[in-house]
Each structure stands twice: as C-alpha cells, then as structure tokens.
Design an enzyme around this catalytic site. Sequence first.
Site, PDB file in Angstrom:
ATOM      1  N   ILE A  11     163.287 -39.613  57.274  1.00 59.20           N
ATOM      2  CA  ILE A  11     163.544 -39.227  55.875  1.00 59.20           C
ATOM      3  C   ILE A  11     162.654 -38.037  55.470  1.00 59.20           C
ATOM      4  O   ILE A  11     163.145 -37.037  54.924  1.00 59.20           O
ATOM      5  CB  ILE A  11     163.261 -40.413  54.924  1.00 59.20           C
ATOM      6  N   GLY A  12     161.366 -38.136  55.742  1.00 55.09           N
ATOM      7  CA  GLY A  12     160.440 -37.079  55.321  1.00 55.09           C
ATOM      8  C   GLY A  12     160.807 -35.740  55.942  1.00 55.09           C
ATOM      9  O   GLY A  12     160.905 -34.720  55.244  1.00 55.09           O
ATOM     10  N   ARG A  81     163.041 -52.664  58.657  1.00 53.73           N
ATOM     11  CA  ARG A  81     163.035 -54.070  59.063  1.00 53.73           C
ATOM     12  C   ARG A  81     163.249 -54.200  60.569  1.00 53.73           C
ATOM     13  O   ARG A  81     164.154 -53.595  61.127  1.00 53.73           O
ATOM     14  CB  ARG A  81     164.143 -54.794  58.308  1.00 53.73           C
ATOM     15  N   ARG A 150     177.464 -42.367  47.470  1.00 51.06           N
ATOM     16  CA  ARG A 150     178.289 -43.167  48.393  1.00 51.06           C
ATOM     17  C   ARG A 150     179.526 -43.715  47.678  1.00 51.06           C
ATOM     18  O   ARG A 150     180.618 -43.773  48.254  1.00 51.06           O
ATOM     19  CB  ARG A 150     177.447 -44.308  48.971  1.00 51.06           C
ATOM     20  N   HIS A 171     168.580 -50.902  43.890  1.00 55.05           N
ATOM     21  CA  HIS A 171     169.078 -50.223  45.089  1.00 55.05           C
ATOM     22  C   HIS A 171     169.159 -51.313  46.153  1.00 55.05           C
ATOM     23  O   HIS A 171     168.263 -51.485  46.970  1.00 55.05           O
ATOM     24  CB  HIS A 171     168.110 -49.100  45.497  1.00 55.05           C
TER      25      HIS A 171
HETATM   26  P1  NAI Z   1     160.655 -43.605  59.927  1.00 56.08           P
HETATM   27  O1  NAI Z   1     160.136 -44.776  60.694  1.00 56.08           O
HETATM   28  O2  NAI Z   1     161.418 -42.557  60.642  1.00 56.08           O
HETATM   29  O3  NAI Z   1     159.449 -42.898  59.148  1.00 56.08           O
HETATM   30  C1  NAI Z   1     158.458 -43.604  58.481  1.00 56.08           C
HETATM   31  C2  NAI Z   1     157.156 -42.865  58.718  1.00 56.08           C
HETATM   32  O4  NAI Z   1     156.134 -43.476  57.936  1.00 56.08           O
HETATM   33  C3  NAI Z   1     156.684 -42.888  60.177  1.00 56.08           C
HETATM   34  O5  NAI Z   1     156.562 -41.568  60.664  1.00 56.08           O
HETATM   35  C4  NAI Z   1     155.346 -43.603  60.118  1.00 56.08           C
HETATM   36  O6  NAI Z   1     154.400 -43.109  61.045  1.00 56.08           O
HETATM   37  C5  NAI Z   1     154.931 -43.327  58.673  1.00 56.08           C
HETATM   38  N1  NAI Z   1     153.913 -44.250  58.182  1.00 56.08           N
HETATM   39  C6  NAI Z   1     153.835 -45.588  58.329  1.00 56.08           C
HETATM   40  N2  NAI Z   1     152.739 -46.063  57.715  1.00 56.08           N
HETATM   41  C7  NAI Z   1     152.123 -45.015  57.139  1.00 56.08           C
HETATM   42  C8  NAI Z   1     150.966 -44.870  56.355  1.00 56.08           C
HETATM   43  N3  NAI Z   1     150.206 -45.916  56.046  1.00 56.08           N
HETATM   44  N4  NAI Z   1     150.626 -43.634  55.937  1.00 56.08           N
HETATM   45  C9  NAI Z   1     151.387 -42.569  56.246  1.00 56.08           C
HETATM   46  N5  NAI Z   1     152.497 -42.647  56.984  1.00 56.08           N
HETATM   47  C10 NAI Z   1     152.863 -43.853  57.428  1.00 56.08           C
HETATM   48  O7  NAI Z   1     161.526 -44.220  58.737  1.00 56.08           O
HETATM   49  P2  NAI Z   1     162.573 -43.432  57.829  1.00 56.08           P
HETATM   50  O8  NAI Z   1     163.924 -43.574  58.412  1.00 56.08           O
HETATM   51  O9  NAI Z   1     162.022 -42.108  57.514  1.00 56.08           O
HETATM   52  O10 NAI Z   1     162.558 -44.369  56.519  1.00 56.08           O
HETATM   53  C11 NAI Z   1     161.399 -44.415  55.709  1.00 56.08           C
HETATM   54  C12 NAI Z   1     161.594 -45.406  54.564  1.00 56.08           C
HETATM   55  O11 NAI Z   1     162.616 -44.934  53.694  1.00 56.08           O
HETATM   56  C13 NAI Z   1     162.018 -46.817  55.004  1.00 56.08           C
HETATM   57  O12 NAI Z   1     161.348 -47.771  54.187  1.00 56.08           O
HETATM   58  C14 NAI Z   1     163.498 -46.818  54.700  1.00 56.08           C
HETATM   59  O13 NAI Z   1     164.002 -48.126  54.511  1.00 56.08           O
HETATM   60  C15 NAI Z   1     163.522 -46.003  53.429  1.00 56.08           C
HETATM   61  N6  NAI Z   1     164.822 -45.452  53.036  1.00 56.08           N
HETATM   62  C16 NAI Z   1     165.099 -45.442  51.702  1.00 56.08           C
HETATM   63  C17 NAI Z   1     166.290 -44.920  51.235  1.00 56.08           C
HETATM   64  C18 NAI Z   1     166.566 -44.925  49.764  1.00 56.08           C
HETATM   65  O14 NAI Z   1     167.701 -44.677  49.365  1.00 56.08           O
HETATM   66  N7  NAI Z   1     165.574 -45.160  48.917  1.00 56.08           N
HETATM   67  C19 NAI Z   1     167.311 -44.389  52.164  1.00 56.08           C
HETATM   68  C20 NAI Z   1     166.902 -44.420  53.543  1.00 56.08           C
HETATM   69  C21 NAI Z   1     165.699 -44.947  53.951  1.00 56.08           C
END
Ligand code: NAI
Length: 294
Positions: A11-12, A81, A150, A171
């Site tokens: 995401i980032g 999860r 969506r 959400h």
């Molecule tokens: P990802 O696993 O690719 O990235 C998460 C990143 O957070 C990783 O690079 C990890 O190293 C980092 N991280 C973990 N703990 C940390 C900490 N204490 N400090 C700094 N960085 C830390 O996951 P992705 O796909 O980027 O998803 C991230 C979150 O966004 C998930 O919780 C996901 O469910 C959520 N999400 C929310 C959406 C929304 O509509 N609000 C849509 C899609 C995802």
Amino acid sequence: MKLGFVGAGRIGSTTAFTCIQHLDLDEVVLVDIVEDLAVGEAMDLSHAIVGLDKYAKIVGGSDYSLLKGCDLIVVSAGLARKPGMTRLDLAKKNAEIMRSVAKNIVKHASDSKILVVTNPLDVMTYVMWKETGKDRREVFGMGSLLDTVRLKERIIALGGKPRRIFMMGEHGDSMFCPKSLAEVEGEVDLDRAIEETRGVAMEVIKRKGATFYAPAVCIYRMVKAVLEDTKEEIPTSVVLQGEYGISDVALGVPAILGRDGVERIVEYDLTDEEKAMLMKSAEILKERLKELGY
Ligand code: NAI
C-alpha cells in the site's frame, strides 16, 4: 509539500508511486521497520520521478525523524491476517503498531495530519486519534471511499451509470449505502451491487493475496484533497462527536477535506432505516474498541 508514509509495503509504495505521478511534491519520505525495504522503494521512486521529468527529494529509512516537517503522513504499517489468526488477534497486533507509530509521529512530526489505512480501518483510526491526542480533524482514515469506488464499479458492470452515490459506516461487513441519496442512471439492481461490493475485496485477496491499486488511488484522492486544499466531499473515517447522533467512535461519513484535514462532516438527512444501519456500524465498532481496552 512534504508527504510521509509509515509502512513502505504494497500500500505505502503503490500510493507513493501514484502520488509522485499526479502531485507536485517537494519531498516524500518512506519509513518502515524494514529499513532496506524503505530505502529500496525510495531509490526506485527517485528514479521513476526523474523519468517523469519531475523532481522531488525521496528518502527512506527506519528512523522516524525523517518525518519531520511532513504536512501529511499516510500510515499503512501493520500486518495482514495470517492463517490461524483471529480478527481480534490482528486488531491487537495492529493497535500495538498504531500506538508505537503515534508516539513517534507526536515526537517527530507533531504538526502533521495523519491518514490511516491499516485495518481494521475505523478501529485503527480511532486508536491513532486517541494515542496522538490530536484534534479529530487531523486524524482520519481511508475506507468508505474505496467501498464507494467498488460500488460504482459494480453498478457500471451491471449496466448502470452512477451519478452520485456513496458508502458509509464501517469499512467492513456492516458498511451500507444510503440509497435515499443515490442517483443512478439506468435499471440496475442496486441491492445486488451493494451486496457484491461487500465481498469483492475478498475475491481479489483470494486471487492475488492483497489489494493495492484501488486503495492507492483512493488514498491519493484524499492526499490531493488535503495538500491541494480542494474542499472535496469524500467519504472519510473520522471520530464523530454528536454528528448523526453518534459519539466517540470513528466510522465512514461524507466529509469535506482540505488543508486542515476534515474541515466539515456533512450531515445528510438519512431515512430511519439508514440511521439504524449507521448506528449498527457504530455499535459494532465500539464493541471492537472495547475489546482493545478503549
Ligand atoms: P504489507 O505487508 O505489504 O506492508 C505493511 C508494511 O508495514 C510492511 O512493509 C512492514 O514491514 C511494515 N510495518 C510493520 N510493522 C511496522 C512498524 N511497527 N513500523 C513501521 N512499519 C511497520 O501490507 P499492505 O498490503 O501494504 O497493507 C497494509 C495495511 O493496509 C494492512 O493492514 C491492510 O489490511 C491495510 N489495507 C487497508 C485498506 C483500506 O481500504 N483501508 C485497503 C488495503 C489494505
């Protein structure tokens, strides 16, 4: 303008890539617990932006002091999860991460606004607000905009044209569409489109493991509204304090976004049934916050 990211994962990084293409930024910072990932993404993005004949200073690392001076920070740090993990286990783990991120943002970038993306979104938005002690207008989350996008896609796929329509509430499973405010052209089964919207993210995750293009675009839309002060109305997760008769919980409501963050929550006249659905979302989310000790 300086834009920060905490979490340089899918995401980032995808959001940073979208933002550098469409916004004029002076500086972009990516912070991740995995330092090499943040540094590598920043390098790749630095090359990409020059390829676009633009320039912004783009840096990455694990040191939160990099965030100093940010106007807005997008927080997507957290876990997804894993098999065997309950919803509550995930919420507990990610709440712990939000607490540590909040402490660091307050220490190094206390003036920045914060856009939360980490799931469970509304719960994490509330935790971030509570833990930073910031004004509720400065801590908000992206969730209902993605649900709205969506829903629009489903309407188009079913042969309609969405003119004006949005999702509200959690959400998550209790999200709903205030149909009394919807304007859709064509004969479309709106209930079917709404039901399909509730399950569609899981359909993507089942196939590719995550969703990130659509979330990235939605986050970009909110970042743009704040950094460019557009005053656009966008469904946003924000802590309510009496709006819609609800208090002390964050959930998705239409809001005007601008330089100050959530500049106004828009209170539409909902039908009794719609009010009940919003109340149900609020109750579910309050219960989840209680499980986490809030
Ligand atoms: P990802 O696993 O690719 O990235 C998460 C990143 O957070 C990783 O690079 C990890 O190293 C980092 N991280 C973990 N703990 C940390 C900490 N204490 N400090 C700094 N960085 C830390 O996951 P992705 O796909 O980027 O998803 C991230 C979150 O966004 C998930 O919780 C996901 O469910 C959520 N999400 C929310 C959406 C929304 O509509 N609000 C849509 C899609 C995802």
